[in-house]
Design a protein around this motif. Structure first.
Motif, PDB file in Angstrom:
ATOM      1  N   ASN A  74       0.830  -1.193   0.000  1.00  0.00           N
ATOM      2  CA  ASN A  74       0.000   0.000   0.000  1.00  0.00           C
ATOM      3  C   ASN A  74       0.868   1.248   0.000  1.00  0.00           C
ATOM      4  OD1 ASN A  74      -2.009   1.934   0.265  1.00  0.00           O
ATOM      5  ND2 ASN A  74      -2.191   1.657   2.470  1.00  0.00           N
ATOM      6  N   GLU A  75       0.980   1.878  -1.174  1.00  0.00           N
ATOM      7  CA  GLU A  75       1.663   3.162  -1.286  1.00  0.00           C
ATOM      8  C   GLU A  75       0.659   4.238  -1.686  1.00  0.00           C
ATOM      9  OE1 GLU A  75       4.728   3.599  -0.394  1.00  0.00           O
ATOM     10  OE2 GLU A  75       5.133   1.471  -0.069  1.00  0.00           O
ATOM     11  N   SER A  76      -0.602   4.002  -1.399  1.00  0.00           N
ATOM     12  CA  SER A  76      -1.666   4.928  -1.781  1.00  0.00           C
ATOM     13  C   SER A  76      -1.905   5.964  -0.691  1.00  0.00           C
ATOM     14  CB  SER A  76      -2.954   4.138  -2.031  1.00  0.00           C
ATOM     15  OG  SER A  76      -3.551   3.774  -0.796  1.00  0.00           O
ATOM     16  N   SER A  77      -2.914   6.790  -0.910  1.00  0.00           N
ATOM     17  CA  SER A  77      -3.289   7.800   0.080  1.00  0.00           C
ATOM     18  C   SER A  77      -4.173   7.249   1.188  1.00  0.00           C
ATOM     19  CB  SER A  77      -4.035   8.958  -0.611  1.00  0.00           C
ATOM     20  OG  SER A  77      -3.184   9.638  -1.506  1.00  0.00           O
ATOM     21  N   VAL A  78      -4.514   5.965   1.136  1.00  0.00           N
ATOM     22  CA  VAL A  78      -5.359   5.348   2.162  1.00  0.00           C
ATOM     23  C   VAL A  78      -4.483   4.834   3.299  1.00  0.00           C
ATOM     24  CG1 VAL A  78      -7.057   3.559   2.669  1.00  0.00           C
ATOM     25  CG2 VAL A  78      -7.038   4.661   0.417  1.00  0.00           C
ATOM     26  N   ALA A  79      -4.836   5.188   4.514  1.00  0.00           N
ATOM     27  CA  ALA A  79      -4.089   4.714   5.679  1.00  0.00           C
ATOM     28  C   ALA A  79      -4.613   3.334   6.079  1.00  0.00           C
ATOM     29  CB  ALA A  79      -4.235   5.695   6.829  1.00  0.00           C
ATOM     30  N   CYS A  80      -3.980   2.282   5.574  1.00  0.00           N
ATOM     31  CA  CYS A  80      -4.366   0.913   5.921  1.00  0.00           C
ATOM     32  C   CYS A  80      -3.169   0.007   5.680  1.00  0.00           C
ATOM     33  CB  CYS A  80      -5.576   0.445   5.119  1.00  0.00           C
ATOM     34  SG  CYS A  80      -5.330   0.349   3.324  1.00  0.00           S
ATOM     35  N   GLY A 165      -6.507   0.446   0.084  1.00  0.00           N
ATOM     36  CA  GLY A 165      -5.326   1.153  -0.410  1.00  0.00           C
ATOM     37  C   GLY A 165      -4.422   0.239  -1.201  1.00  0.00           C
ATOM     38  N   ALA A 166      -4.250  -0.990  -0.728  1.00  0.00           N
ATOM     39  CA  ALA A 166      -3.451  -1.971  -1.464  1.00  0.00           C
ATOM     40  C   ALA A 166      -4.137  -2.353  -2.771  1.00  0.00           C
ATOM     41  CB  ALA A 166      -3.213  -3.203  -0.602  1.00  0.00           C
ATOM     42  N   GLN A 167      -5.473  -2.407  -2.772  1.00  0.00           N
ATOM     43  CA  GLN A 167      -6.186  -2.699  -4.019  1.00  0.00           C
ATOM     44  C   GLN A 167      -5.900  -1.620  -5.065  1.00  0.00           C
ATOM     45  OE1 GLN A 167      -7.836  -5.420  -4.731  1.00  0.00           O
ATOM     46  NE2 GLN A 167      -8.523  -6.339  -2.810  1.00  0.00           N
ATOM     47  N   ALA A 168      -5.865  -0.355  -4.632  1.00  0.00           N
ATOM     48  CA  ALA A 168      -5.528   0.731  -5.560  1.00  0.00           C
ATOM     49  C   ALA A 168      -4.076   0.624  -6.006  1.00  0.00           C
ATOM     50  CB  ALA A 168      -5.784   2.082  -4.892  1.00  0.00           C
ATOM     51  N   ASP A 169      -3.190   0.252  -5.092  1.00  0.00           N
ATOM     52  CA  ASP A 169      -1.776   0.093  -5.427  1.00  0.00           C
ATOM     53  C   ASP A 169      -1.586  -1.027  -6.445  1.00  0.00           C
ATOM     54  OD1 ASP A 169       1.091  -0.592  -5.231  1.00  0.00           O
ATOM     55  OD2 ASP A 169       1.081   0.800  -3.554  1.00  0.00           O
ATOM     56  N   ALA A 209     -14.303   3.728  -6.800  1.00  0.00           N
ATOM     57  CA  ALA A 209     -13.504   4.486  -5.834  1.00  0.00           C
ATOM     58  C   ALA A 209     -12.035   4.098  -5.916  1.00  0.00           C
ATOM     59  CB  ALA A 209     -14.035   4.241  -4.420  1.00  0.00           C
ATOM     60  N   ILE A 210     -11.762   2.809  -6.114  1.00  0.00           N
ATOM     61  CA  ILE A 210     -10.383   2.337  -6.268  1.00  0.00           C
ATOM     62  C   ILE A 210      -9.763   2.947  -7.523  1.00  0.00           C
ATOM     63  CG2 ILE A 210      -8.979   0.287  -6.756  1.00  0.00           C
ATOM     64  CD1 ILE A 210     -11.015  -1.279  -5.004  1.00  0.00           C
ATOM     65  N   ALA A 211     -10.504   2.938  -8.625  1.00  0.00           N
ATOM     66  CA  ALA A 211     -10.006   3.513  -9.877  1.00  0.00           C
ATOM     67  C   ALA A 211      -9.751   5.009  -9.728  1.00  0.00           C
ATOM     68  CB  ALA A 211     -11.019   3.258 -10.990  1.00  0.00           C
ATOM     69  N   GLN A 212     -10.659   5.692  -9.071  1.00  0.00           N
ATOM     70  CA  GLN A 212     -10.548   7.131  -8.846  1.00  0.00           C
ATOM     71  C   GLN A 212      -9.317   7.459  -8.010  1.00  0.00           C
ATOM     72  OE1 GLN A 212     -14.404   8.996  -7.756  1.00  0.00           O
ATOM     73  NE2 GLN A 212     -13.345   9.719  -5.927  1.00  0.00           N
ATOM     74  N   LEU A 213      -9.085   6.681  -6.960  1.00  0.00           N
ATOM     75  CA  LEU A 213      -7.928   6.908  -6.101  1.00  0.00           C
ATOM     76  C   LEU A 213      -6.628   6.660  -6.849  1.00  0.00           C
ATOM     77  CD1 LEU A 213      -6.827   7.492  -3.222  1.00  0.00           C
ATOM     78  CD2 LEU A 213      -6.897   5.021  -2.850  1.00  0.00           C
ATOM     79  N   THR A 306      -8.534  13.695  -2.401  1.00  0.00           N
ATOM     80  CA  THR A 306      -7.783  13.570  -3.658  1.00  0.00           C
ATOM     81  C   THR A 306      -8.597  13.708  -4.932  1.00  0.00           C
ATOM     82  OG1 THR A 306      -8.042  11.137  -3.733  1.00  0.00           O
ATOM     83  CG2 THR A 306      -6.125  12.018  -2.531  1.00  0.00           C
ATOM     84  N   THR A 307      -9.922  13.557  -4.877  1.00  0.00           N
ATOM     85  CA  THR A 307     -10.722  13.580  -6.108  1.00  0.00           C
ATOM     86  C   THR A 307     -10.518  14.865  -6.892  1.00  0.00           C
ATOM     87  OG1 THR A 307     -12.389  12.153  -5.089  1.00  0.00           O
ATOM     88  CG2 THR A 307     -13.066  13.397  -7.025  1.00  0.00           C
ATOM     89  N   GLY A 308     -10.365  15.975  -6.208  1.00  0.00           N
ATOM     90  CA  GLY A 308     -10.229  17.262  -6.873  1.00  0.00           C
ATOM     91  C   GLY A 308      -8.953  17.450  -7.664  1.00  0.00           C
ATOM     92  N   ARG A 309      -7.998  16.542  -7.562  1.00  0.00           N
ATOM     93  CA  ARG A 309      -6.760  16.709  -8.333  1.00  0.00           C
ATOM     94  C   ARG A 309      -6.686  15.800  -9.561  1.00  0.00           C
ATOM     95  NH1 ARG A 309      -3.265  14.483  -3.352  1.00  0.00           N
ATOM     96  NH2 ARG A 309      -3.099  12.268  -3.866  1.00  0.00           N
ATOM     97  N   ILE A 310      -7.760  15.069  -9.867  1.00  0.00           N
ATOM     98  CA  ILE A 310      -7.786  14.219 -11.068  1.00  0.00           C
ATOM     99  C   ILE A 310      -7.884  15.103 -12.300  1.00  0.00           C
ATOM    100  CG2 ILE A 310      -9.181  12.530 -12.318  1.00  0.00           C
ATOM    101  CD1 ILE A 310      -9.828  11.272  -9.586  1.00  0.00           C
ATOM    102  N   GLU A 311      -6.996  14.888 -13.278  1.00  0.00           N
ATOM    103  CA  GLU A 311      -6.861  15.797 -14.416  1.00  0.00           C
ATOM    104  C   GLU A 311      -7.168  15.123 -15.748  1.00  0.00           C
ATOM    105  OE1 GLU A 311      -2.873  17.239 -14.021  1.00  0.00           O
ATOM    106  OE2 GLU A 311      -3.422  18.706 -12.479  1.00  0.00           O
ATOM    107  N   VAL A 312      -8.032  14.106 -15.742  1.00  0.00           N
ATOM    108  CA  VAL A 312      -8.412  13.439 -16.978  1.00  0.00           C
ATOM    109  C   VAL A 312      -9.931  13.498 -17.140  1.00  0.00           C
ATOM    110  CG1 VAL A 312      -6.423  11.891 -16.914  1.00  0.00           C
ATOM    111  CG2 VAL A 312      -8.581  11.177 -15.845  1.00  0.00           C
TER     112      VAL A 312
END
Length: 375
Positions: A74-80, A165-169, A209-213, A306-312
């Protein structure tokens, strides 16, 4: 056009009173580590082992199983926390024979990410009208249907060993391997699989949510198709179901059922499905890894930050009868993507959460395909 290289990890913003209130309302309890593991089957008693991908109705469309070697880190923004172990994720490439074999060279690959409680089967129904991956393939798109860790072809003995968080990673690792062509056909035959020049990620509910993160943390995709997910507009029914799952996991389980019964599962996801689709979905429902359940609070906080910084470009899809999101979710969620160059929304009348499997699935497919044509 976004970069295809990982961006440095961004720190999670400080918790706000509003964010904390949302999290506590959804989970109903704080996450702790359960003391004893159960097998995945014990959560529902009849957990499906996973379907075989449906046979292509046209000879030009093929489906081939592929594997990705990933690390459950987990290197994501989720604390888990996760066990940082090495695993193999399985998926299915769906497209024309030339595209799947890699003969067309690099192009766009659509990655489909399922919700909790479902699986890769969600995107591949035997009936043509509800075969989302097949519909994209018939229009020339190449698609990867992914089984996340802990589901069907990507099993995990201890559901507490991973987290959202690991799922997003791990999704990020898969995307990077698609760009590099660094993955394999499961049967070991043929040339190297196709590599991606562009990636669009499609997610449903928690999969969205995972894709968005992942997109917010790494800026390595070219678009997002997000179904039935809201950062801030969950229904009371969603709050109650999340709380029930959390209590199961805090009681020592390794997996929790999605819906207390099969009827609960159906009513959470569906509002207007044909009986055969509904029967198949309830038969194939998966238990939810408890690490995913107890990290939902962290995922919500990370989404708020973090949603507000998505640029696509982003396509947001909802059903008007979604049991898990309150009315008005499309507009509220669209306002969260302040940095996106284009946010398109569509709410389908009379439809529940499981958009690709409801009666209006062909309309959902056409909406997505028109959006893909423009991007």
């Amino acid at each position: 056009m976004s970069s295809h290289h990982p961006a440095p990890r961004r720190a999670l913003s400080a918790l706000t009173g509003l964010g904390l209130a949302v999290v506590l309302a959804v989970t109903g309890a704080s996450a702790t580590t359960p003391a004893q593991a159960d097998s995945p089957a014990s959560a529902t008693g009849t957990r499906a082992t996973g379907p075989t991908a449906p046979t292509a109705r046209e000879s030009r469309i093929v489906r081939r199983a592929v594997t990705f070697d990933v690390v459950n880190t987990n290197e994501s923004s989720v604390a888990c926390t996760s066990d940082r172990g090495s695993y193999t994720l399985r998926g299915t490439l769906v497209g024309s024979r030339r595209a799947v074999s890699g003969a067309d060279g690099g192009g766009r690959i659509n990655v489909l990410v399922h919700d909790v409680g479902t699986g890769g089967w969600f995107w591949q129904a035997p009936q043509r009208a509800y075969d989302y991956a097949g519909a994209l393939a018939r229009r020339g798109e190449l698609t990867l249907v992914l089984d996340r860790l802990g589901y069907d072809g990507s099993p995990l003995d201890d559901g507490r060993a991973t987290c959202l968080g690991a799922q997003a990673d791990m999704l990020h690792q898969v995307i990077q391997r698609l760009y590099a062509g660094n993955y394999a056909f499961a049967d070991g035959r043929g040339i190297a699989p196709p590599h991606a020049l562009h990636v669009v990620v499609h997610g449903h509910a928690v999969g969205a949510a995972i894709a968005q993160l992942e997109a917010a943390d790494h800026d390595d995709v070219d678009g997002l198709v997000l179904m039935s997910w809201s950062d801030t507009n969950a229904s009371q029914r969603a709050v109650q179901e999340a709380g029930r799952q959390t209590l199961t996991c805090l009681g020592g389980a390794s997996y929790a059922s999605y819906g207390e019964t099969a009827n609960d599962f159906a009513s959470l996801l569906f509002a207007d499905a044909v009986p055969s689709v509904l029967r198949r979905a309830t038969a194939l429902r998966n238990a939810v890894p408890c690490g995913d359940v107890t990290s939902l609070s962290g995922l919500l906080l990370a989404s708020l930050a973090t949603t507000g910084r998505i640029e696509v470009p982003v396509l947001l899809l909802f059903g008007s009868e979604d049991a898990l999101n309150r009315p008005g979710s499309a507009d509220r969620q669209a306002a969260r993507f302040g940095a996106s160059p284009s946010v398109t929304t569509r709410t389908f009348a009379g439809v529940g959460s499981a958009l690709p499997l409801e009666r209006k699935a062909p309309q959902v497919q056409r909406t997505v395909l028109r959006w893909l044509d423009r991007h």
